[in-house]
Design a protein around this motif. Structure first.
Motif, mmCIF file in Angstrom:
data_model
loop_
_atom_site.group_PDB
_atom_site.id
_atom_site.type_symbol
_atom_site.label_atom_id
_atom_site.label_comp_id
_atom_site.label_asym_id
_atom_site.label_seq_id
_atom_site.Cartn_x
_atom_site.Cartn_y
_atom_site.Cartn_z
ATOM 1 N N VAL A 96 -36.731 26.226 -4.790
ATOM 2 C CA VAL A 96 -37.947 27.026 -4.990
ATOM 3 C C VAL A 96 -39.151 26.351 -4.350
ATOM 4 N N ASP A 97 -39.119 25.024 -4.208
ATOM 5 C CA ASP A 97 -40.227 24.311 -3.571
ATOM 6 C C ASP A 97 -40.303 24.594 -2.076
ATOM 7 N N ASP A 98 -39.188 25.066 -1.498
ATOM 8 C CA ASP A 98 -39.158 25.334 -0.060
ATOM 9 C C ASP A 98 -39.422 26.795 0.284
ATOM 10 N N ILE A 99 -39.685 27.624 -0.713
ATOM 11 C CA ILE A 99 -39.930 29.047 -0.464
ATOM 12 C C ILE A 99 -41.409 29.262 -0.155
ATOM 13 N N ASP A 100 -41.686 29.733 1.044
ATOM 14 C CA ASP A 100 -43.068 30.035 1.440
ATOM 15 C C ASP A 100 -43.409 31.500 1.209
ATOM 16 N N GLU A 101 -42.399 32.345 1.319
ATOM 17 C CA GLU A 101 -42.577 33.783 1.121
ATOM 18 C C GLU A 101 -41.225 34.380 0.754
ATOM 19 N N LYS A 102 -41.227 35.333 -0.140
ATOM 20 C CA LYS A 102 -39.965 35.959 -0.519
ATOM 21 C C LYS A 102 -39.560 36.975 0.536
ATOM 22 N N THR A 103 -38.453 36.698 1.205
ATOM 23 C CA THR A 103 -37.954 37.602 2.245
ATOM 24 C C THR A 103 -36.533 38.080 1.962
ATOM 25 N N VAL A 104 -35.891 37.541 0.901
ATOM 26 C CA VAL A 104 -34.531 37.934 0.529
ATOM 27 C C VAL A 104 -34.492 38.207 -0.964
ATOM 28 N N LEU A 145 -41.219 32.182 -12.770
ATOM 29 C CA LEU A 145 -41.508 31.351 -11.600
ATOM 30 C C LEU A 145 -42.762 31.849 -10.880
ATOM 31 N N ARG A 146 -42.919 33.149 -10.798
ATOM 32 C CA ARG A 146 -44.129 33.721 -10.190
ATOM 33 C C ARG A 146 -45.364 33.286 -10.963
ATOM 34 N N ALA A 147 -45.268 33.307 -12.281
ATOM 35 C CA ALA A 147 -46.401 32.877 -13.101
ATOM 36 C C ALA A 147 -46.703 31.396 -12.913
ATOM 37 N N ALA A 148 -45.689 30.621 -12.558
ATOM 38 C CA ALA A 148 -45.874 29.183 -12.337
ATOM 39 C C ALA A 148 -46.376 28.874 -10.934
ATOM 40 N N GLY A 149 -46.587 29.911 -10.110
ATOM 41 C CA GLY A 149 -47.184 29.724 -8.806
ATOM 42 C C GLY A 149 -46.246 29.774 -7.627
ATOM 43 N N TYR A 150 -44.991 30.071 -7.854
ATOM 44 C CA TYR A 150 -44.031 30.167 -6.749
ATOM 45 C C TYR A 150 -44.059 31.575 -6.156
ATOM 46 N N PRO A 151 -43.851 31.712 -4.840
ATOM 47 C CA PRO A 151 -43.928 33.026 -4.185
ATOM 48 C C PRO A 151 -42.661 33.855 -4.350
ATOM 49 N N VAL A 152 -42.205 34.010 -5.584
ATOM 50 C CA VAL A 152 -41.034 34.825 -5.904
ATOM 51 C C VAL A 152 -41.428 35.783 -7.023
ATOM 52 N N GLY A 153 -40.472 36.642 -7.430
ATOM 53 C CA GLY A 153 -40.789 37.608 -8.473
ATOM 54 C C GLY A 153 -41.522 38.819 -7.932
#
Length: 401
Positions: A290-298, A231-239
């Protein structure tokens, strides 16, 4: 079949059998587990066919808390075999030789932990192991050698690779069935879709499996720590690591180029989670798109319910499904939705299925499913990964000789 099995072995002989009974040890007590039940099938057959059986196995590694004697293992194995199983606190010394000489038809004797022998552990060529005093001493006491320890077959240890070079060697029933099931994805031809559920904590394992099987698998369904890195590689702010965790960033640094390349080349084959689950402030399960995640905080501990709803139809439309790794922290019931959900979808589907990858298969029993609902439930960890990546297992290769 590329090696001899118990079907090729004449009844009533004296056989040296290598099992993998390596088990968790809690406060000095060896824990019963599925390996005993599986290997008991091989031992029961040998007993019924009047073989004289001596068992070799390992437990733990020197210096670790789980490095203990096999005396408790003998008692647990006896419960599963439903027959007497004796134990000798010696592997190939005078006491062991004396007890082996006294074996009669239907007897079962467990020898002491092979890793208490200096010549067992170093990873060396089979030809070297075959010349050890350990192997040379025991070979003359038996008519044949049987290796049933598929889950340890990636180790070039004396008890696994030395004996087949100096004795008639055969595969036990666990070795036979594990080999057939775990090589099926590479060797069998399926007319319909082939799906692989991949998760777990090790991104390198996932990448190696996906790279090797990209032409055999139609759909990869991702979860776990590896799925979050994709998911991080796909551009989401997770991982990313948070709260001093050490799960994601070091794996990203090591594997980011491979993950991004895999995603670019095979995006139509790779399905990523659409939501993730975490523990909210009151300790209950919460989910977030995942579309609603702006920053990983949890810390995300499972894929979400919407993801399971997307993955399930893919599984149900598949002719074959393979599972490598869990989609979440299923040991905690709150975060079992992903792992249990895909397993339930597989159980409801009339498809060829193999479930493996470390502890993942434990979820079957934990959440009320039966192994009979799956084509094969592997007890192998590292050997299963190597089979999926096409790597040779030295313990299998020596049997093929």
């Amino acid at each position: 079949m590329t090696f001899q099995t118990l079907d090729d072995l004449e009844d009533g002989q004296r056989v040296l059998v290598r099992l993998d009974l390596n088990s968790p040890v809690e406060d000095g007590d060896v824990q019963d587990n599925r390996r005993f039940d599986r290997h008991a099938e091989t031992i029961r057959e040998l007993v019924d066919r009047d073989f004289e059986v001596a068992v070799m196995a390992h437990q733990g590694r020197p210096g670790r808390d789980d490095f203990v004697s096999l005396e408790q293992h003998a008692d647990i194995l006896a419960d599963h075999v439903d027959s007497d199983v004796e134990f000798v606190a010696d592997t190939f010394g005078p006491d062991a030789i004396h007890e082996i000489a006294g074996l009669e038809a239907g007897d079962v004797l467990v020898l002491e932990n092979t890793r208490m022998c200096d010549e067992e552990l170093p990873e060396e060529d089979p030809e070297v192991k075959a010349q050890t005093e350990f192997v040379q001493t025991l070979k003359g006491e038996f008519d044949a050698y049987v290796n049933d320890a598929y889950s340890a077959a990636h180790r070039s240890h004396a008890s696994l690779v030395g004996f087949p070079l100096v004795m008639d060697a055969y595969a036990g029933r666990v070795m036979e069935t594990e080999y057939e099931a775990n090589t099926a994805i590479a060797e069998k031809e399926f007319e319909g879709n082939v799906t692989m559920v991949v998760g777990g904590t090790k991104a390198t394992d996932v990448i190696d499996v996906m790279t090797h099987l990209d032409e055999k698998v139609d759909d990869f369904l991702l979860g776990g720590i590896a799925g979050e890195l994709f998911l991080r590689a796909a551009g989401y702010p997770v991982g990313y690591d948070i709260d001093d965790a050490d799960l994601y960033d070091h794996q990203w640094e090591k594997n980011s180029e491979k993950i991004e390349s895999m995603l670019d080349a095979h995006r139509d084959q790779i399905t990523l989670a659409v939501d993730l689950a975490y523990e909210d402030d009151d300790g209950s399960r919460a989910e977030q798109s995942v579309d609603d995640i702006d920053e990983k905080t949890v810390s995300y501990l499972d894929v979400g319910s919407e993801t399971v709803m997307e993955y399930s139809p893919v599984i149900r439309d598949s002719e074959a499904v393979f599972v490598k790794g869990a989609l979440g922290m299923f040991e905690d019931e709150r975060f079992s939705v992903g792992t249990a959900g895909v397993l339930e979808a597989i159980a409801d589907t009339d498809c060829f299925s193999v479930v493996g990858g470390g502890d993942t298969s434990r979820a079957i029993e934990m959440y009320g499913m039966s192994e009979d609902e799956f084509g094969h439930v592997s007890i192998a960890g590292g050997a299963y990964i190597r089979a999926l990546t096409g790597a040779e297992l030295v313990g299998v290769e020596v049997l093929k000789r």
